[in-house]
Design a protein around this motif. Structure first.
Motif, PDB file in Angstrom:
ATOM      1  N   GLN A 131       0.822  -1.195   0.000  1.00  8.44           N
ATOM      2  CA  GLN A 131       0.000   0.000   0.000  1.00  8.44           C
ATOM      3  C   GLN A 131       0.864   1.256   0.000  1.00  8.44           C
ATOM      4  OE1 GLN A 131      -3.454   0.094   0.034  1.00  8.44           O
ATOM      5  NE2 GLN A 131      -3.283   2.291  -0.244  1.00  8.44           N
TER       6      GLN A 131
ATOM      7  N   SER B  13     -12.194  10.897  -8.099  1.00  6.76           N
ATOM      8  CA  SER B  13     -11.469   9.746  -7.538  1.00  6.76           C
ATOM      9  C   SER B  13     -11.769   8.469  -8.301  1.00  6.76           C
ATOM     10  CB  SER B  13     -11.833   9.561  -6.057  1.00  6.76           C
ATOM     11  OG  SER B  13     -11.389  10.659  -5.296  1.00  6.76           O
TER      12      SER B  13
ATOM     13  N   SER C 242      -6.594   1.254  -5.485  1.00 10.53           N
ATOM     14  CA  SER C 242      -7.813   1.243  -4.687  1.00 10.53           C
ATOM     15  C   SER C 242      -8.262   2.670  -4.353  1.00 10.53           C
ATOM     16  CB  SER C 242      -7.568   0.474  -3.385  1.00 10.53           C
ATOM     17  OG  SER C 242      -6.708   1.215  -2.541  1.00 10.53           O
TER      18      SER C 242
ATOM     19  N   VAL D 126      -8.793   3.781  -1.467  1.00  9.40           N
ATOM     20  CA  VAL D 126      -8.020   4.206  -0.298  1.00  9.40           C
ATOM     21  C   VAL D 126      -6.687   4.809  -0.735  1.00  9.40           C
ATOM     22  CG1 VAL D 126      -6.819   3.396   1.777  1.00  9.40           C
ATOM     23  CG2 VAL D 126      -9.111   2.558   1.256  1.00  9.40           C
ATOM     24  N   THR D 127      -6.034   4.177  -1.740  1.00  6.38           N
ATOM     25  CA  THR D 127      -4.760   4.695  -2.243  1.00  6.38           C
ATOM     26  C   THR D 127      -4.935   6.091  -2.828  1.00  6.38           C
ATOM     27  OG1 THR D 127      -3.925   2.476  -2.689  1.00  6.38           O
ATOM     28  CG2 THR D 127      -2.886   4.283  -3.873  1.00  6.38           C
TER      29      THR D 127
ATOM     30  N   SER E 159      -7.284   8.283  -2.067  1.00  2.00           N
ATOM     31  CA  SER E 159      -7.560   9.205  -0.955  1.00  2.00           C
ATOM     32  C   SER E 159      -6.276   9.596  -0.223  1.00  2.00           C
ATOM     33  CB  SER E 159      -8.545   8.556   0.022  1.00  2.00           C
ATOM     34  OG  SER E 159      -8.757   9.383   1.143  1.00  2.00           O
ATOM     35  N   ARG E 160      -5.397   8.614   0.020  1.00  2.00           N
ATOM     36  CA  ARG E 160      -4.154   8.906   0.733  1.00  2.00           C
ATOM     37  C   ARG E 160      -3.204   9.743  -0.119  1.00  2.00           C
ATOM     38  NH1 ARG E 160      -2.717   3.184   3.883  1.00  2.00           N
ATOM     39  NH2 ARG E 160      -4.509   3.248   5.306  1.00  2.00           N
TER      40      ARG E 160
END
Length: 481
Positions: free
Chosen positions: A3, A30, A40, A42-43, A45-46
């Motif tokens: 990740q 996104s 993903s 989440v990736t 967003s980060r």
């Protein structure tokens, strides 16, 4: 792909794309970034959070992400020369100037450049850290009732009790009331030094010793006085002589798998060390950093000095950081008598308390079956890594192979030929693609001989240890020819 790597790669790609957008223009949604880069949500967003922290994008809930408008930067060039006087002037000529020489610590904390094999660090690699258990422990800790309330200033009671059992053994020689939770071992060492010696005072240290001890002492205005160690640890008659000559009221030592020599203080010297300090009216600060780093062939470990000390001579320091993660900065101080209140007061003034979620996560971790499995895994792996490094040294650099190998800890202490320039050798090693620690920072005064410290913990695996020693041979051929 990990990740963390995915996030870093996406951040790099998005930085390059930002020039396509005008300030204030909206970036793709996104969902589109997820499909384009095959990562993903989440990736994504980060990655956007990283760019927002850098001031490159602005995220607006419900609206999306936008390229940030450039901010006018007009750095002011002031005159900081006054600080030379403020940082150097002393109220009394008898005081030891305060200064923070972190070079020896930085040598083991700094992550080497990409492609360089790390044989200098002091932490386990990601493959040996219990990261899944840590993540689960942190998640459970955050849901505990009261987890986000202020903790007791001395620490969460259950965690103090766990450390008390670890330090005092099954006989209950240490109680939870005698334990303070600290933000790791280095913080505990600094607190102990400040509590036990006033600025300008001498403090006895092993020679050689961990550079973090020397740095903490000097930053507190103390004067480290070296006491030589041999294959059985500190030499008690020299310790007694140092107490008499210096008037010191504290001695800092690592009785178990000492850093950097790997020495274990012998049974006779354990008793004599505490007796000598007690006769001098002084404290022993026991830095028990390596108890959880014993190798699987270490055999039974001796109890802590604190467990055999009913009179309060020993102030004990330990931590979960080395065995778990550099980021689990949870440790403990154990002491008996009036000194405990002084330690508590200094810690409260310095840091208030250790964050409760971190303490609760530590409790969750050590209370699971995964903890014991992790300890067994690390014990076996450290033994294999030690043997790999010893075999590589015997093959590539037989003249530097140590006469004995510690059965705990994570490093070997190598004696170099007389006249070797340690700094030049460490620099040559870095050019050859391997980081090592020169021996000079481990001595409080002049060293009798040049040394290197090689760590077998941070390398990715045994093959990397082999290659690191091979690269070190190339550096030695350059410097020692």
């Amino acid at each position: 792909m990990y990740q963390r790597s995915s996030v870093d790669e996406l951040v790099t790609s998005l930085r390059k794309e930002l020039d396509r957008y005008s300030p204030g223009e909206k970036l793709p949604p996104s969902r589109e970034l997820v499909g384009r880069y095959r990562v993903s949500p989440v990736t994504v967003s980060r990655a956007l959070a990283v760019l927002a922290a850098e001031g490159l994008v602005v995220t607006r809930p419900g609206a999306g992400a936008f390229r940030a408008r450039p901010r006018a930067v007009s750095p002011r060039s002031g005159d900081t020369s006054w600080q030379e006087i403020a940082l150097s002037a002393e109220a009394s000529p008898d005081q030891v100037p305060r200064g923070a020489d972190a070079s020896g610590v930085l040598a083991t904390l700094t992550v080497p450049p990409p492609g360089v094999i790390e044989l200098s660090g002091g932490y386990l690699p990601a493959s040996l850290r219990p990261e899944r258990a840590l993540a689960a422990a942190l998640a459970r800790a955050g849901r505990r009732p009261g987890a986000w309330d202020r903790p007791p200033l001395e620490g969460v009671d259950a965690l103090r009790a766990w450390f008390a059992r670890q330090i005092g053994g099954p006989d209950g020689a240490v109680t939870a009331a005698e334990v303070l939770i600290t933000a790791g071992g280095q913080s505990a060492l600094t607190t102990a030094l400040r509590a036990l010696a006033p600025p300008g005072a001498p403090v006895l240290v092993e020679s050689p010793t961990y550079p973090g001890i020397l740095a903490a002492a000097r930053a507190s205005g103390l004067r480290p006085v070296p006491v030589p160690v041999d294959g059985e640890g500190v030499r008690p008659h020299l310790l007694a002589e140092a107490f008499r000559a210096s008037g010191a009221r504290a001695f800092v030592c690592q009785p178990l798998f000492q850093n950097p020599t790997g020495t274990v203080l012998s049974a006779d010297r354990r008793r004599e060390t505490v007796r000598v300090a007690r006769a001098a009216g002084a404290f022993v600060v026991e830095d028990d950093f390596a108890r959880h780093l014993a190798h699987e062939d270490a055999g039974p470990l001796p109890p802590t000095l604190r467990a055999d000390d009913p009179d309060g001579t020993v102030v004990h320091v330990c931590s979960l950081t080395k065995i778990a993660s550099p980021n689990l900065r949870v440790g403990a101080l154990a002491a008996r008598g009036p000194v405990l209140e002084r330690l508590r007061a200094i810690q409260v003034v310095d840091s208030f308390f250790v964050p409760r979620p971190l303490q609760e996560a530590a409790l969750e971790l050590v209370g699971t079956p995964a903890w014991d499995r992790h300890l067994r895994t690390v014990a076996g792996e450290l033994r294999r890594r030690r043997e790999t490094m010893l075999a590589a040294l015997a093959r590539e650099l037989p003249a530097l192979a140590p006469p004995r190998a510690p059965r705990g800890g994570y490093h070997l202490w190598l004696r170099l030929p007389d006249g070797t320039d340690e700094t030049a050798l460490a620099s040559a090693a870095l050019r050859a693609g391997v980081s090592v620690a020169s021996g000079r920072p481990y001595f409080a005064a002049e060293s009798a001989a040049p040394h290197l410290r090689l760590s077998f913990a941070p390398a990715a695996g045994e093959a990397e240890i082999d290659e690191g020693v091979r690269r070190l041979r190339a550096a030695c051929e350059e410097v020692l020819r």
